[in-house]
Motif scaffolding. Structure first.
Motif, PDB file in Angstrom:
ATOM      1  N   ARG A   8       0.946  -1.182   0.099  1.00 28.11           N
ATOM      2  CA  ARG A   8      -0.097  -0.107  -0.168  1.00 28.11           C
ATOM      3  C   ARG A   8       0.776   1.106  -0.077  1.00 28.11           C
ATOM      4  O   ARG A   8       1.964   1.280   0.802  1.00 28.11           O
ATOM      5  CB  ARG A   8      -0.823   0.223   1.230  1.00 28.11           C
ATOM      6  CG  ARG A   8      -1.925  -0.984   1.244  1.00 28.11           C
ATOM      7  CD  ARG A   8      -2.858  -0.891   2.533  1.00 28.11           C
ATOM      8  NE  ARG A   8      -3.963  -2.023   2.557  1.00 28.11           N
ATOM      9  CZ  ARG A   8      -5.192  -1.831   1.616  1.00 28.11           C
ATOM     10  NH1 ARG A   8      -5.142  -0.509   1.297  1.00 28.11           N
ATOM     11  NH2 ARG A   8      -5.961  -2.660   1.943  1.00 28.11           N
ATOM     12  N   LEU A   9       0.206   2.294  -0.931  1.00 31.55           N
ATOM     13  CA  LEU A   9       1.052   3.452  -0.618  1.00 31.55           C
ATOM     14  C   LEU A   9       0.506   4.366   0.536  1.00 31.55           C
ATOM     15  O   LEU A   9      -0.960   4.420   0.462  1.00 31.55           O
ATOM     16  CB  LEU A   9       0.854   4.411  -1.939  1.00 31.55           C
ATOM     17  CG  LEU A   9       1.165   5.897  -1.853  1.00 31.55           C
ATOM     18  CD1 LEU A   9       2.588   5.846  -1.795  1.00 31.55           C
ATOM     19  CD2 LEU A   9       0.976   6.620  -3.213  1.00 31.55           C
ATOM     20  N   LEU A  33      -8.816   6.261  -4.971  1.00 31.67           N
ATOM     21  CA  LEU A  33      -7.942   5.021  -5.439  1.00 31.67           C
ATOM     22  C   LEU A  33      -7.969   4.176  -4.125  1.00 31.67           C
ATOM     23  O   LEU A  33      -7.333   3.074  -4.182  1.00 31.67           O
ATOM     24  CB  LEU A  33      -6.671   5.935  -5.622  1.00 31.67           C
ATOM     25  CG  LEU A  33      -6.459   6.636  -6.481  1.00 31.67           C
ATOM     26  CD1 LEU A  33      -5.282   7.674  -6.858  1.00 31.67           C
ATOM     27  CD2 LEU A  33      -6.856   5.746  -8.019  1.00 31.67           C
ATOM     28  N   GLY A  34      -8.230   4.563  -3.063  1.00 30.57           N
ATOM     29  CA  GLY A  34      -8.273   3.916  -1.918  1.00 30.57           C
ATOM     30  C   GLY A  34      -8.971   4.665  -0.478  1.00 30.57           C
ATOM     31  O   GLY A  34      -9.739   5.334  -0.809  1.00 30.57           O
ATOM     32  N   PRO A  48      -4.051   0.821  -2.069  1.00 32.40           N
ATOM     33  CA  PRO A  48      -3.320  -0.466  -2.560  1.00 32.40           C
ATOM     34  C   PRO A  48      -2.443  -0.296  -3.895  1.00 32.40           C
ATOM     35  O   PRO A  48      -3.098   0.513  -5.021  1.00 32.40           O
ATOM     36  CB  PRO A  48      -4.431  -1.434  -3.125  1.00 32.40           C
ATOM     37  CG  PRO A  48      -5.722  -0.831  -2.244  1.00 32.40           C
ATOM     38  CD  PRO A  48      -5.256   0.787  -2.351  1.00 32.40           C
ATOM     39  N   VAL A  49      -1.210  -0.770  -3.933  1.00 35.67           N
ATOM     40  CA  VAL A  49      -0.433  -0.358  -5.117  1.00 35.67           C
ATOM     41  C   VAL A  49      -0.834  -0.781  -6.387  1.00 35.67           C
ATOM     42  O   VAL A  49      -0.758  -0.209  -7.631  1.00 35.67           O
ATOM     43  CB  VAL A  49       1.080  -0.814  -5.217  1.00 35.67           C
ATOM     44  CG1 VAL A  49       1.872  -0.273  -3.956  1.00 35.67           C
ATOM     45  CG2 VAL A  49       1.264  -2.406  -4.783  1.00 35.67           C
ATOM     46  N   GLU A  50      -1.889  -1.629  -6.582  1.00 36.23           N
ATOM     47  CA  GLU A  50      -2.289  -2.098  -7.836  1.00 36.23           C
ATOM     48  C   GLU A  50      -3.353  -1.169  -8.354  1.00 36.23           C
ATOM     49  O   GLU A  50      -3.591  -0.992  -9.522  1.00 36.23           O
ATOM     50  CB  GLU A  50      -3.233  -3.437  -7.842  1.00 36.23           C
ATOM     51  CG  GLU A  50      -4.187  -3.585  -6.731  1.00 36.23           C
ATOM     52  CD  GLU A  50      -3.677  -4.060  -5.298  1.00 36.23           C
ATOM     53  OE1 GLU A  50      -4.801  -4.496  -4.509  1.00 36.23           O
ATOM     54  OE2 GLU A  50      -2.566  -4.126  -5.119  1.00 36.23           O
ATOM     55  N   HIS A  58       4.545   2.239  -9.400  1.00 34.92           N
ATOM     56  CA  HIS A  58       4.921   2.206  -7.993  1.00 34.92           C
ATOM     57  C   HIS A  58       6.308   1.749  -7.739  1.00 34.92           C
ATOM     58  O   HIS A  58       6.798   2.040  -6.322  1.00 34.92           O
ATOM     59  CB  HIS A  58       3.813   1.655  -7.425  1.00 34.92           C
ATOM     60  CG  HIS A  58       3.954   0.052  -7.382  1.00 34.92           C
ATOM     61  ND1 HIS A  58       3.568  -0.497  -8.412  1.00 34.92           N
ATOM     62  CD2 HIS A  58       4.450  -0.786  -6.421  1.00 34.92           C
ATOM     63  CE1 HIS A  58       3.737  -1.880  -8.147  1.00 34.92           C
ATOM     64  NE2 HIS A  58       4.346  -2.050  -7.180  1.00 34.92           N
ATOM     65  N   THR A  59       6.932   1.240  -8.459  1.00 33.95           N
ATOM     66  CA  THR A  59       8.681   0.751  -8.304  1.00 33.95           C
ATOM     67  C   THR A  59       9.416   1.793  -8.369  1.00 33.95           C
ATOM     68  O   THR A  59      10.488   1.679  -8.036  1.00 33.95           O
ATOM     69  CB  THR A  59       8.681  -0.295  -9.330  1.00 33.95           C
ATOM     70  OG1 THR A  59       9.053   0.080 -10.447  1.00 33.95           O
ATOM     71  CG2 THR A  59       7.707  -1.402  -8.839  1.00 33.95           C
TER      72      THR A  59
END
Length: 75
Positions: A8-9, A33-34, A48-50, A58-59
């Motif tokens: 998670r971000l 987004l979340g 969530p990064v997805e 996100h990487t």
């Protein structure tokens, strides 16, 4: 403050509660987004990064930093 933790971000803000409402700001900028929200002076978003796939890699830490900064500058 922000970082990726357990898929998670996480974005955390603190404000004086007078010029900006932290909870409202995060809800407006990241809520779709979340989960995002909080109080006037303390707020948090967890994305969530997805959910970031259509917005940012996100990487890539620098890309995430720039994306967050731009989201705060909206409106």
């Amino acid at each position: 403050v922000s970082g990726i933790y357990q898929g998670r971000l996480i974005i955390i803000v603190r404000t004086d509660g007078i010029r900006k409402d932290g909870g409202k700001l995060l809800a407006e900028r990241f809520g779709q987004l979340g989960s995002a929200g909080g109080h006037k002076t303390m707020a948090r978003a967890e994305i969530p990064v997805e959910n970031l796939a259509d917005y940012v890699d996100h990487t890539n830490d620098k890309a995430v930093e720039l994306w967050i900064t731009r989201r705060f500058r909206l409106g």
